[in-house]
Write a protein that holds these residues in place. Structure first.
Motif, short mmCIF file in Angstrom:
data_model
loop_
_atom_site.label_atom_id
_atom_site.label_comp_id
_atom_site.label_asym_id
_atom_site.label_seq_id
_atom_site.Cartn_x
_atom_site.Cartn_y
_atom_site.Cartn_z
N PRO A 134 0.81 -1.23 0.00
CA PRO A 134 0.00 0.00 0.00
C PRO A 134 0.83 1.28 0.00
O PRO A 134 0.38 2.32 -0.46
CB PRO A 134 -0.82 -0.10 1.28
CG PRO A 134 -0.78 -1.51 1.68
CD PRO A 134 0.46 -2.10 1.11
N LYS A 135 2.07 1.20 0.49
CA LYS A 135 2.92 2.40 0.53
C LYS A 135 3.40 2.81 -0.85
O LYS A 135 3.76 3.97 -1.06
CB LYS A 135 4.10 2.16 1.45
CG LYS A 135 3.70 1.99 2.89
CD LYS A 135 4.88 1.70 3.77
CE LYS A 135 4.41 1.45 5.20
NZ LYS A 135 5.50 1.05 6.07
N THR A 136 3.44 1.86 -1.77
CA THR A 136 3.94 2.17 -3.11
C THR A 136 2.82 2.44 -4.12
O THR A 136 3.12 2.78 -5.26
CB THR A 136 4.79 1.00 -3.63
OG1 THR A 136 3.99 -0.17 -3.70
CG2 THR A 136 5.99 0.78 -2.73
N LEU A 137 1.57 2.28 -3.71
CA LEU A 137 0.45 2.50 -4.63
C LEU A 137 0.27 3.98 -4.94
O LEU A 137 0.42 4.83 -4.06
CB LEU A 137 -0.85 1.97 -4.03
CG LEU A 137 -1.04 0.47 -3.96
CD1 LEU A 137 -2.33 0.13 -3.23
CD2 LEU A 137 -1.07 -0.13 -5.35
N PRO A 138 -0.09 4.31 -6.18
CA PRO A 138 -0.46 5.70 -6.48
C PRO A 138 -1.75 6.07 -5.74
O PRO A 138 -2.50 5.19 -5.30
CB PRO A 138 -0.68 5.71 -7.99
CG PRO A 138 -0.37 4.36 -8.48
CD PRO A 138 -0.08 3.46 -7.34
N TYR A 139 -2.00 7.36 -5.64
CA TYR A 139 -3.13 7.84 -4.85
C TYR A 139 -4.46 7.26 -5.34
O TYR A 139 -5.28 6.82 -4.54
CB TYR A 139 -3.18 9.37 -4.88
CG TYR A 139 -4.35 9.93 -4.13
CD1 TYR A 139 -4.39 9.87 -2.74
CD2 TYR A 139 -5.43 10.48 -4.80
CE1 TYR A 139 -5.47 10.36 -2.04
CE2 TYR A 139 -6.52 10.99 -4.11
CZ TYR A 139 -6.54 10.93 -2.73
OH TYR A 139 -7.61 11.40 -2.04
N GLU A 140 -4.68 7.24 -6.65
CA GLU A 140 -5.95 6.74 -7.20
C GLU A 140 -6.15 5.26 -6.87
O GLU A 140 -7.24 4.82 -6.52
CB GLU A 140 -6.01 6.96 -8.71
CG GLU A 140 -6.12 8.41 -9.11
CD GLU A 140 -7.39 9.07 -8.60
OE1 GLU A 140 -8.45 8.43 -8.63
OE2 GLU A 140 -7.31 10.22 -8.15
N ASP A 141 -5.07 4.47 -6.98
CA ASP A 141 -5.16 3.04 -6.66
C ASP A 141 -5.36 2.82 -5.16
O ASP A 141 -6.09 1.90 -4.75
CB ASP A 141 -3.91 2.30 -7.13
CG ASP A 141 -3.88 2.16 -8.64
OD1 ASP A 141 -4.93 2.40 -9.28
OD2 ASP A 141 -2.81 1.82 -9.18
N LEU A 142 -4.74 3.65 -4.35
CA LEU A 142 -4.91 3.54 -2.90
C LEU A 142 -6.35 3.86 -2.51
O LEU A 142 -6.95 3.17 -1.68
CB LEU A 142 -3.94 4.47 -2.18
CG LEU A 142 -3.93 4.39 -0.67
CD1 LEU A 142 -3.51 3.01 -0.20
CD2 LEU A 142 -3.02 5.45 -0.09
N LYS A 143 -6.90 4.87 -3.12
CA LYS A 143 -8.28 5.24 -2.87
C LYS A 143 -9.22 4.10 -3.28
O LYS A 143 -10.15 3.75 -2.55
CB LYS A 143 -8.61 6.51 -3.66
CG LYS A 143 -9.75 7.31 -3.13
CD LYS A 143 -9.76 8.71 -3.70
CE LYS A 143 -10.29 8.71 -5.10
NZ LYS A 143 -10.57 10.05 -5.61
#
Length: 131
Positions: A101-110
């Motif tokens: 989760p720390k490496t995910l882009p913002y849109e993917d994290l959302k």
């Protein structure tokens, strides 16, 4: 009072032609094709053929106004940039769980938070459901 009125409707005699008007939901073109007999190639010849040039410049059927006209297709530069990304495949929950989760882009994290929350709610609902 309303119940007795609706019970009375069950016994109302409706003329046959009135019942056909209420129950028919077919299209006018379909009903003509049924009366014509075999149909097939004869029906296909009757439909107006649109030229390729006209098909590539106008969006047919997109007009929703009574007195409007169908919109013309604009060049790609006239449309907003986000429009071209609407059909891109987005990662599913199992794929997002495999990533850090720390490496995910913002849109993917959302998206991950939304899908994970939805799956937890479904699990809790399944556990507390009365069978």
């Amino acid at each position: 009072m309303a119940m007795s009125w609706t019970r009375g409707l069950k016994y109302v005699v409706v003329p046959r032609h009135a019942a056909q008007l209420v129950e028919s939901r077919g299209l006018a073109i379909a009903s003509k094709a049924k009366k014509g007999g075999k149909g097939g190639a004869a029906d296909a010849a009757k439909t107006p053929a649109l030229s390729k040039e006209l098909k590539s410049t106008i969006v047919f059927g997109a007009n929703i106004l009574k007195e409007g006209s169908d919109p013309k297709i604009q060049p790609d530069s006239e449309y907003p940039e986000w429009l071209w990304h609407l059909l891109n495949k987005r990662p599913v929950l199992s794929e997002l769980r495999r990533k850090d989760p720390k490496t995910l882009p913002y849109e993917d994290l959302k998206r991950f938070v939304k899908l994970d929350n939805r799956s937890r709610i479904k699990e809790n609902n399944a556990l507390t459901a009365k069978n």
